[in-house]
Design a protein around this motif. Sequence first.
Motif, PDB file in Angstrom:
ATOM      1  N   SER A  34       0.820  -1.209   0.000  1.00 50.21           N
ATOM      2  CA  SER A  34       0.000   0.000   0.000  1.00 50.21           C
ATOM      3  C   SER A  34       0.859   1.265   0.000  1.00 50.21           C
ATOM      4  O   SER A  34       0.435   2.320  -0.469  1.00 50.21           O
ATOM      5  CB  SER A  34      -0.932   0.012   1.214  1.00 50.21           C
ATOM      6  OG  SER A  34      -0.217   0.312   2.402  1.00 50.21           O
ATOM      7  N   ASN A  36       1.633   3.082   2.522  1.00 49.69           N
ATOM      8  CA  ASN A  36       1.081   4.089   3.431  1.00 49.69           C
ATOM      9  C   ASN A  36       1.743   4.128   4.802  1.00 49.69           C
ATOM     10  O   ASN A  36       1.412   5.004   5.603  1.00 49.69           O
ATOM     11  CB  ASN A  36      -0.419   3.839   3.630  1.00 49.69           C
ATOM     12  CG  ASN A  36      -1.216   4.030   2.357  1.00 49.69           C
ATOM     13  OD1 ASN A  36      -0.858   4.859   1.521  1.00 49.69           O
ATOM     14  ND2 ASN A  36      -2.275   3.255   2.195  1.00 49.69           N
ATOM     15  N   TRP A  37       2.664   3.199   5.067  1.00 52.59           N
ATOM     16  CA  TRP A  37       3.157   3.047   6.433  1.00 52.59           C
ATOM     17  C   TRP A  37       4.672   3.166   6.487  1.00 52.59           C
ATOM     18  O   TRP A  37       5.370   2.775   5.558  1.00 52.59           O
ATOM     19  CB  TRP A  37       2.695   1.703   6.988  1.00 52.59           C
ATOM     20  CG  TRP A  37       1.229   1.488   6.779  1.00 52.59           C
ATOM     21  CD1 TRP A  37       0.641   0.677   5.850  1.00 52.59           C
ATOM     22  CD2 TRP A  37       0.159   2.155   7.458  1.00 52.59           C
ATOM     23  NE1 TRP A  37      -0.719   0.784   5.918  1.00 52.59           N
ATOM     24  CE2 TRP A  37      -1.049   1.678   6.897  1.00 52.59           C
ATOM     25  CE3 TRP A  37       0.106   3.092   8.486  1.00 52.59           C
ATOM     26  CZ2 TRP A  37      -2.292   2.115   7.341  1.00 52.59           C
ATOM     27  CZ3 TRP A  37      -1.137   3.531   8.927  1.00 52.59           C
ATOM     28  CH2 TRP A  37      -2.314   3.049   8.362  1.00 52.59           C
ATOM     29  N   ILE A  56      -0.726  11.390   9.987  1.00 46.36           N
ATOM     30  CA  ILE A  56      -1.995  10.692  10.155  1.00 46.36           C
ATOM     31  C   ILE A  56      -2.264  10.499  11.641  1.00 46.36           C
ATOM     32  O   ILE A  56      -1.351  10.176  12.408  1.00 46.36           O
ATOM     33  CB  ILE A  56      -1.977   9.332   9.408  1.00 46.36           C
ATOM     34  CG1 ILE A  56      -3.315   8.621   9.529  1.00 46.36           C
ATOM     35  CG2 ILE A  56      -0.840   8.463   9.882  1.00 46.36           C
ATOM     36  CD1 ILE A  56      -3.413   7.384   8.654  1.00 46.36           C
ATOM     37  N   GLU A  60      -7.310   7.720  12.878  1.00 48.47           N
ATOM     38  CA  GLU A  60      -7.415   7.356  11.466  1.00 48.47           C
ATOM     39  C   GLU A  60      -6.641   6.070  11.183  1.00 48.47           C
ATOM     40  O   GLU A  60      -7.081   5.230  10.380  1.00 48.47           O
ATOM     41  CB  GLU A  60      -6.907   8.492  10.586  1.00 48.47           C
ATOM     42  CG  GLU A  60      -6.911   8.198   9.093  1.00 48.47           C
ATOM     43  CD  GLU A  60      -8.299   7.977   8.522  1.00 48.47           C
ATOM     44  OE1 GLU A  60      -8.383   7.498   7.369  1.00 48.47           O
ATOM     45  OE2 GLU A  60      -9.296   8.267   9.221  1.00 48.47           O
ATOM     46  N   VAL A  61      -5.508   5.907  11.831  1.00 53.58           N
ATOM     47  CA  VAL A  61      -4.741   4.666  11.674  1.00 53.58           C
ATOM     48  C   VAL A  61      -5.588   3.478  12.089  1.00 53.58           C
ATOM     49  O   VAL A  61      -5.690   2.466  11.375  1.00 53.58           O
ATOM     50  CB  VAL A  61      -3.445   4.718  12.514  1.00 53.58           C
ATOM     51  CG1 VAL A  61      -2.806   3.335  12.601  1.00 53.58           C
ATOM     52  CG2 VAL A  61      -2.470   5.711  11.918  1.00 53.58           C
ATOM     53  N   ARG A  63      -8.787   3.249  12.300  1.00 51.38           N
ATOM     54  CA  ARG A  63      -9.916   3.052  11.394  1.00 51.38           C
ATOM     55  C   ARG A  63      -9.493   2.316  10.132  1.00 51.38           C
ATOM     56  O   ARG A  63     -10.147   1.360   9.704  1.00 51.38           O
ATOM     57  CB  ARG A  63     -10.533   4.405  11.016  1.00 51.38           C
ATOM     58  CG  ARG A  63     -11.809   4.276  10.179  1.00 51.38           C
ATOM     59  CD  ARG A  63     -12.204   5.593   9.539  1.00 51.38           C
ATOM     60  NE  ARG A  63     -11.244   6.027   8.515  1.00 51.38           N
ATOM     61  CZ  ARG A  63     -11.181   5.502   7.291  1.00 51.38           C
ATOM     62  NH1 ARG A  63     -11.992   4.524   6.925  1.00 51.38           N
ATOM     63  NH2 ARG A  63     -10.287   5.953   6.430  1.00 51.38           N
ATOM     64  N   ARG A  64      -8.365   2.744   9.538  1.00 54.83           N
ATOM     65  CA  ARG A  64      -7.907   2.106   8.299  1.00 54.83           C
ATOM     66  C   ARG A  64      -7.566   0.636   8.514  1.00 54.83           C
ATOM     67  O   ARG A  64      -7.913  -0.226   7.701  1.00 54.83           O
ATOM     68  CB  ARG A  64      -6.685   2.843   7.757  1.00 54.83           C
ATOM     69  CG  ARG A  64      -6.974   4.217   7.199  1.00 54.83           C
ATOM     70  CD  ARG A  64      -5.745   4.752   6.476  1.00 54.83           C
ATOM     71  NE  ARG A  64      -5.903   6.146   6.073  1.00 54.83           N
ATOM     72  CZ  ARG A  64      -4.992   6.815   5.369  1.00 54.83           C
ATOM     73  NH1 ARG A  64      -3.863   6.203   5.006  1.00 54.83           N
ATOM     74  NH2 ARG A  64      -5.196   8.074   5.055  1.00 54.83           N
ATOM     75  N   LEU A  65      -6.873   0.368   9.609  1.00 52.60           N
ATOM     76  CA  LEU A  65      -6.447  -1.012   9.844  1.00 52.60           C
ATOM     77  C   LEU A  65      -7.622  -1.885  10.273  1.00 52.60           C
ATOM     78  O   LEU A  65      -7.661  -3.074   9.964  1.00 52.60           O
ATOM     79  CB  LEU A  65      -5.335  -1.048  10.887  1.00 52.60           C
ATOM     80  CG  LEU A  65      -4.038  -0.353  10.460  1.00 52.60           C
ATOM     81  CD1 LEU A  65      -3.006  -0.398  11.585  1.00 52.60           C
ATOM     82  CD2 LEU A  65      -3.467  -1.009   9.201  1.00 52.60           C
ATOM     83  N   ASP A  67     -10.502  -1.639   9.117  1.00 51.00           N
ATOM     84  CA  ASP A  67     -11.287  -1.916   7.908  1.00 51.00           C
ATOM     85  C   ASP A  67     -10.663  -3.016   7.048  1.00 51.00           C
ATOM     86  O   ASP A  67     -11.296  -3.481   6.093  1.00 51.00           O
ATOM     87  CB  ASP A  67     -11.428  -0.646   7.058  1.00 51.00           C
ATOM     88  CG  ASP A  67     -12.394   0.359   7.673  1.00 51.00           C
ATOM     89  OD1 ASP A  67     -13.150  -0.043   8.577  1.00 51.00           O
ATOM     90  OD2 ASP A  67     -12.362   1.534   7.268  1.00 51.00           O
ATOM     91  N   VAL A  68      -9.433  -3.402   7.357  1.00 48.73           N
ATOM     92  CA  VAL A  68      -8.788  -4.460   6.583  1.00 48.73           C
ATOM     93  C   VAL A  68      -9.356  -5.801   7.030  1.00 48.73           C
ATOM     94  O   VAL A  68      -9.224  -6.189   8.190  1.00 48.73           O
ATOM     95  CB  VAL A  68      -7.255  -4.463   6.778  1.00 48.73           C
ATOM     96  CG1 VAL A  68      -6.633  -5.632   6.022  1.00 48.73           C
ATOM     97  CG2 VAL A  68      -6.662  -3.148   6.307  1.00 48.73           C
TER      98      VAL A  68
END
Length: 208
Positions: A34, A36-37, A56, A60-61, A63-65, A67-68
């Motif tokens: 990705s 992003n990290w 970030i 938000e971190v 939330r993104r993780l 959602d995986v």
Amino acid sequence: MTARDLQFIGDDAIRITVSQPEERFQLADFLRRSGNWAEIVVGKRSVTVQFDPLIISPTEVARRLRDVEVSDLGSASVAHGMRTLKIQTNDGNAPDLAECAERNDCSIIEFLERIQRSNLRVDMLGFAPGFAYVDGVDPQLEGTRLEHPRQLVKAGSVGFISGHLGIYALDGPGGWPIIGRTAALLFDESKSDPFLIKPGLGLQIEWV
């Protein structure tokens, strides 16, 4: 994933605990690709993600993780494929080989062949930068750590304890019995990702 899978470690890292060990490698590969990290570290039952809190927010971190999902990973696999490391086994590079073979009531050749036939995979990196913990060694072979660790183990050295190999990417101290040494370049400082061996990587050992 659910909230209980996520745990913040300080201000700039979060640990994701997985339900299945194999998922570590798929998840780490997915997150690396990705872009992003800041860093992805595979553990025994987890993946730790480092991020820049100035870019970030922790919320938000999470939330993104969160959602995986496993389904998002699909057939993602470690892209490094199968490598072959050729291991030198002369006396100068394998100081504990004869003793390990004797402990298992087999010849040196038989001992090495049983390791070569093992289904090896890098479980994780740790202890020292680039040090690879390799699982899958013939479970009938027995070995323990040295009673007195060495002050210096040369880069490329391959250690053995029951069920595992330990491969040293850099010079440093170590307590694993050494059964060989590879001439492969395990650390290349000229590369952005300098370590050759990665978690999830399958290994096929060839003894020469």
